[in-house]
Design a protein around this motif. Structure first.
Motif, PDB file in Angstrom:
ATOM      1  N   ARG A 143     -16.368  10.722 -29.098  1.00  0.00           N
ATOM      2  CA  ARG A 143     -17.779  10.508 -28.778  1.00  0.00           C
ATOM      3  C   ARG A 143     -18.223  11.297 -27.551  1.00  0.00           C
ATOM      4  O   ARG A 143     -19.363  11.742 -27.480  1.00  0.00           O
ATOM      5  CB  ARG A 143     -18.046   9.014 -28.555  1.00  0.00           C
ATOM      6  N   ILE A 144     -17.347  11.455 -26.592  1.00  0.00           N
ATOM      7  CA  ILE A 144     -17.704  12.194 -25.377  1.00  0.00           C
ATOM      8  C   ILE A 144     -18.061  13.638 -25.706  1.00  0.00           C
ATOM      9  O   ILE A 144     -18.959  14.235 -25.120  1.00  0.00           O
ATOM     10  CB  ILE A 144     -16.563  12.118 -24.345  1.00  0.00           C
ATOM     11  N   GLY A 145     -17.360  14.208 -26.666  1.00  0.00           N
ATOM     12  CA  GLY A 145     -17.680  15.571 -27.081  1.00  0.00           C
ATOM     13  C   GLY A 145     -16.831  16.614 -26.380  1.00  0.00           C
ATOM     14  O   GLY A 145     -15.864  16.306 -25.697  1.00  0.00           O
ATOM     15  N   LYS A 146     -17.224  17.863 -26.551  1.00  0.00           N
ATOM     16  CA  LYS A 146     -16.377  18.981 -26.138  1.00  0.00           C
ATOM     17  C   LYS A 146     -16.087  19.042 -24.645  1.00  0.00           C
ATOM     18  O   LYS A 146     -15.104  19.660 -24.229  1.00  0.00           O
ATOM     19  CB  LYS A 146     -17.019  20.295 -26.583  1.00  0.00           C
ATOM     20  N   ARG A 147     -16.901  18.411 -23.828  1.00  0.00           N
ATOM     21  CA  ARG A 147     -16.627  18.463 -22.382  1.00  0.00           C
ATOM     22  C   ARG A 147     -15.298  17.790 -22.054  1.00  0.00           C
ATOM     23  O   ARG A 147     -14.702  18.057 -21.022  1.00  0.00           O
ATOM     24  CB  ARG A 147     -17.771  17.856 -21.582  1.00  0.00           C
ATOM     25  N   ILE A 148     -14.818  16.904 -22.941  1.00  0.00           N
ATOM     26  CA  ILE A 148     -13.535  16.239 -22.705  1.00  0.00           C
ATOM     27  C   ILE A 148     -12.390  17.250 -22.741  1.00  0.00           C
ATOM     28  O   ILE A 148     -11.317  17.020 -22.180  1.00  0.00           O
ATOM     29  CB  ILE A 148     -13.300  15.122 -23.748  1.00  0.00           C
ATOM     30  N   LEU A 163      -1.970  12.590 -35.189  1.00  0.00           N
ATOM     31  CA  LEU A 163      -2.176  12.727 -36.634  1.00  0.00           C
ATOM     32  C   LEU A 163      -0.961  12.248 -37.418  1.00  0.00           C
ATOM     33  O   LEU A 163      -1.048  11.999 -38.622  1.00  0.00           O
ATOM     34  CB  LEU A 163      -2.482  14.188 -36.997  1.00  0.00           C
ATOM     35  N   GLU A 164       0.175  12.115 -36.727  1.00  0.00           N
ATOM     36  CA  GLU A 164       1.409  11.660 -37.367  1.00  0.00           C
ATOM     37  C   GLU A 164       1.712  10.195 -37.044  1.00  0.00           C
ATOM     38  O   GLU A 164       2.785   9.693 -37.378  1.00  0.00           O
ATOM     39  CB  GLU A 164       2.577  12.542 -36.910  1.00  0.00           C
ATOM     40  N   ASP A 165       0.772   9.518 -36.397  1.00  0.00           N
ATOM     41  CA  ASP A 165       1.013   8.130 -35.992  1.00  0.00           C
ATOM     42  C   ASP A 165       1.246   7.235 -37.210  1.00  0.00           C
ATOM     43  O   ASP A 165       0.704   7.467 -38.295  1.00  0.00           O
ATOM     44  CB  ASP A 165      -0.195   7.612 -35.196  1.00  0.00           C
ATOM     45  N   THR A 166       2.065   6.218 -37.031  1.00  0.00           N
ATOM     46  CA  THR A 166       2.376   5.310 -38.145  1.00  0.00           C
ATOM     47  C   THR A 166       1.198   4.403 -38.497  1.00  0.00           C
ATOM     48  O   THR A 166       1.136   3.866 -39.607  1.00  0.00           O
ATOM     49  CB  THR A 166       3.591   4.435 -37.800  1.00  0.00           C
ATOM     50  N   ASP A 167       0.261   4.239 -37.565  1.00  0.00           N
ATOM     51  CA  ASP A 167      -0.920   3.399 -37.809  1.00  0.00           C
ATOM     52  C   ASP A 167      -1.987   4.252 -38.498  1.00  0.00           C
ATOM     53  O   ASP A 167      -2.502   5.208 -37.916  1.00  0.00           O
ATOM     54  CB  ASP A 167      -1.453   2.858 -36.479  1.00  0.00           C
ATOM     55  N   PRO A 168      -2.349   3.940 -39.741  1.00  0.00           N
ATOM     56  CA  PRO A 168      -3.327   4.764 -40.456  1.00  0.00           C
ATOM     57  C   PRO A 168      -4.706   4.809 -39.795  1.00  0.00           C
ATOM     58  O   PRO A 168      -5.405   5.821 -39.893  1.00  0.00           O
ATOM     59  CB  PRO A 168      -3.389   4.115 -41.849  1.00  0.00           C
ATOM     60  N   GLU A 169      -5.093   3.722 -39.127  1.00  0.00           N
ATOM     61  CA  GLU A 169      -6.396   3.746 -38.452  1.00  0.00           C
ATOM     62  C   GLU A 169      -6.381   4.735 -37.288  1.00  0.00           C
ATOM     63  O   GLU A 169      -7.383   5.407 -37.021  1.00  0.00           O
ATOM     64  CB  GLU A 169      -6.776   2.345 -37.962  1.00  0.00           C
ATOM     65  N   VAL A 170      -5.250   4.834 -36.610  1.00  0.00           N
ATOM     66  CA  VAL A 170      -5.116   5.828 -35.538  1.00  0.00           C
ATOM     67  C   VAL A 170      -5.253   7.229 -36.125  1.00  0.00           C
ATOM     68  O   VAL A 170      -5.956   8.090 -35.576  1.00  0.00           O
ATOM     69  CB  VAL A 170      -3.766   5.673 -34.803  1.00  0.00           C
ATOM     70  N   ARG A 171      -4.610   7.469 -37.266  1.00  0.00           N
ATOM     71  CA  ARG A 171      -4.731   8.775 -37.917  1.00  0.00           C
ATOM     72  C   ARG A 171      -6.185   9.045 -38.312  1.00  0.00           C
ATOM     73  O   ARG A 171      -6.703  10.151 -38.135  1.00  0.00           O
ATOM     74  CB  ARG A 171      -3.830   8.849 -39.156  1.00  0.00           C
ATOM     75  N   GLY A 172      -6.846   8.015 -38.838  1.00  0.00           N
ATOM     76  CA  GLY A 172      -8.233   8.178 -39.264  1.00  0.00           C
ATOM     77  C   GLY A 172      -9.163   8.518 -38.119  1.00  0.00           C
ATOM     78  O   GLY A 172      -9.962   9.462 -38.203  1.00  0.00           O
ATOM     79  N   TYR A 173      -9.060   7.764 -37.025  1.00  0.00           N
ATOM     80  CA  TYR A 173      -9.927   8.038 -35.873  1.00  0.00           C
ATOM     81  C   TYR A 173      -9.575   9.376 -35.226  1.00  0.00           C
ATOM     82  O   TYR A 173     -10.437  10.053 -34.662  1.00  0.00           O
ATOM     83  CB  TYR A 173      -9.834   6.904 -34.849  1.00  0.00           C
ATOM     84  N   LYS A 179     -12.465  16.548 -35.634  1.00  0.00           N
ATOM     85  CA  LYS A 179     -13.630  17.192 -36.254  1.00  0.00           C
ATOM     86  C   LYS A 179     -14.770  17.320 -35.253  1.00  0.00           C
ATOM     87  O   LYS A 179     -15.408  18.374 -35.152  1.00  0.00           O
ATOM     88  CB  LYS A 179     -14.089  16.382 -37.471  1.00  0.00           C
ATOM     89  N   GLU A 180     -15.019  16.263 -34.476  1.00  0.00           N
ATOM     90  CA  GLU A 180     -16.102  16.284 -33.494  1.00  0.00           C
ATOM     91  C   GLU A 180     -15.839  17.279 -32.371  1.00  0.00           C
ATOM     92  O   GLU A 180     -16.757  17.911 -31.849  1.00  0.00           O
ATOM     93  CB  GLU A 180     -16.309  14.877 -32.926  1.00  0.00           C
ATOM     94  N   LEU A 181     -14.565  17.430 -31.999  1.00  0.00           N
ATOM     95  CA  LEU A 181     -14.199  18.336 -30.910  1.00  0.00           C
ATOM     96  C   LEU A 181     -13.930  19.764 -31.404  1.00  0.00           C
ATOM     97  O   LEU A 181     -13.663  20.656 -30.609  1.00  0.00           O
ATOM     98  CB  LEU A 181     -12.969  17.807 -30.173  1.00  0.00           C
ATOM     99  N   GLU A 182     -13.960  19.934 -32.732  1.00  0.00           N
ATOM    100  CA  GLU A 182     -13.745  21.246 -33.360  1.00  0.00           C
ATOM    101  C   GLU A 182     -12.399  21.857 -32.960  1.00  0.00           C
ATOM    102  O   GLU A 182     -12.310  23.026 -32.568  1.00  0.00           O
ATOM    103  CB  GLU A 182     -14.902  22.199 -33.027  1.00  0.00           C
ATOM    104  N   ILE A 183     -11.360  21.054 -33.071  1.00  0.00           N
ATOM    105  CA  ILE A 183     -10.009  21.514 -32.745  1.00  0.00           C
ATOM    106  C   ILE A 183      -9.399  22.155 -33.989  1.00  0.00           C
ATOM    107  O   ILE A 183      -8.769  21.488 -34.814  1.00  0.00           O
ATOM    108  CB  ILE A 183      -9.143  20.349 -32.225  1.00  0.00           C
TER     109      ILE A 183
END
Length: 231
Positions: A143-148, A163-173, A179-183
């Protein structure tokens, strides 16, 4: 000295104000917050909603971010004090841990621009705090955006590992934040996640979504392709 009558009146006003806020949050009608007479008291009431229902936790954080955008124009120190308060709520010395605190930091960071610069490194460092809900920290970072990305920490590497975390919600977020940070360094890992059919529920653009990890990965890759090949 406060009399019983005065106390009852104050409590009645507080209940009415909270009821009005719930309705604003329910409809995400944040423009109505501009008509509130006491923004500081409103923030206190919104903070009280950061401990319960997850939907209202996210929307209360959004509302605090909205109010911060108003306050920063004439009272930046008040806004910065709210941020410090959120960090305190996540401190192990504070017994009243606030689950929604990272989200508030993210929404304020999104709203106040360069005034957030002193809080960039402390925010990224929250990823190392295992006592927090990592998914909420990741959401805040996105949410903070690219300045982070100006952080002294290698946030790109941290997010790629998540992205490899065992918690799927962590992977999802994490996909959402990337995507928001355009990495774009995440493209190979996102491609791998096209095979991940795990379903998750994430908060996105004001509402909860039930979505597969593969769908989120596809959305991220599509965004990167669109940016690299603008029409």
């Amino acid at each position: 000295m406060e009399t019983p009558t005065t106390s009852r009146r104050i409590n009645t006003e507080k209940r009415m104000m909270k009821k009005e806020l719930i309705e604003i949050l329910k409809n995400r009608d944040f423009d109505k917050l501009r008509r509130v007479r006491n923004l500081k008291k409103t923030i206190s009431l919104l903070i009280s909603l950061l401990y319960g229902d997850e939907l209202y936790m996210f929307r209360s954080a959004e509302a605090i971010g909205y109010i911060s955008r108003i306050l920063i124009e004439h009272d930046a120190e008040v806004v910065k004090e709210i941020i410090r308060r959120m960090f305190w709520y996540m401190n192990e010395e504070n017994a009243g841990y606030c689950m929604g605190a990272p989200i508030v930091i993210g929404e304020i960071g999104r709203s106040i621009g360069e005034d957030f610069k002193d809080f960039i490194n402390p925010t990224v460092s929250l990823l190392e705090n295992l006592e927090l809900e990592t998914k909420y920290v990741i959401y805040a970072i996105g949410r903070i955006g690219k300045r982070i990305l100006k952080s002294e920490y290698d946030i790109t590497d941290k997010l790629l590992k998540l992205l490899e975390d065992t918690d799927p919600e962590v992977r999802g977020y994490t996909i959402k934040a990337i995507k928001e940070l355009e990495i774009t360094e995440a493209i190979p890992k996102l491609t791998e996640l096209l095979n991940d059919q795990t379903k998750v529920t994430i908060y996105d653009d004001g509402y909860f979504r039930n979505v597969k990890i593969s769908e989120l990965a596809f959305e991220g890759l599509r965004t990167f392709r669109r940016e690299s090949n603008p029409e």
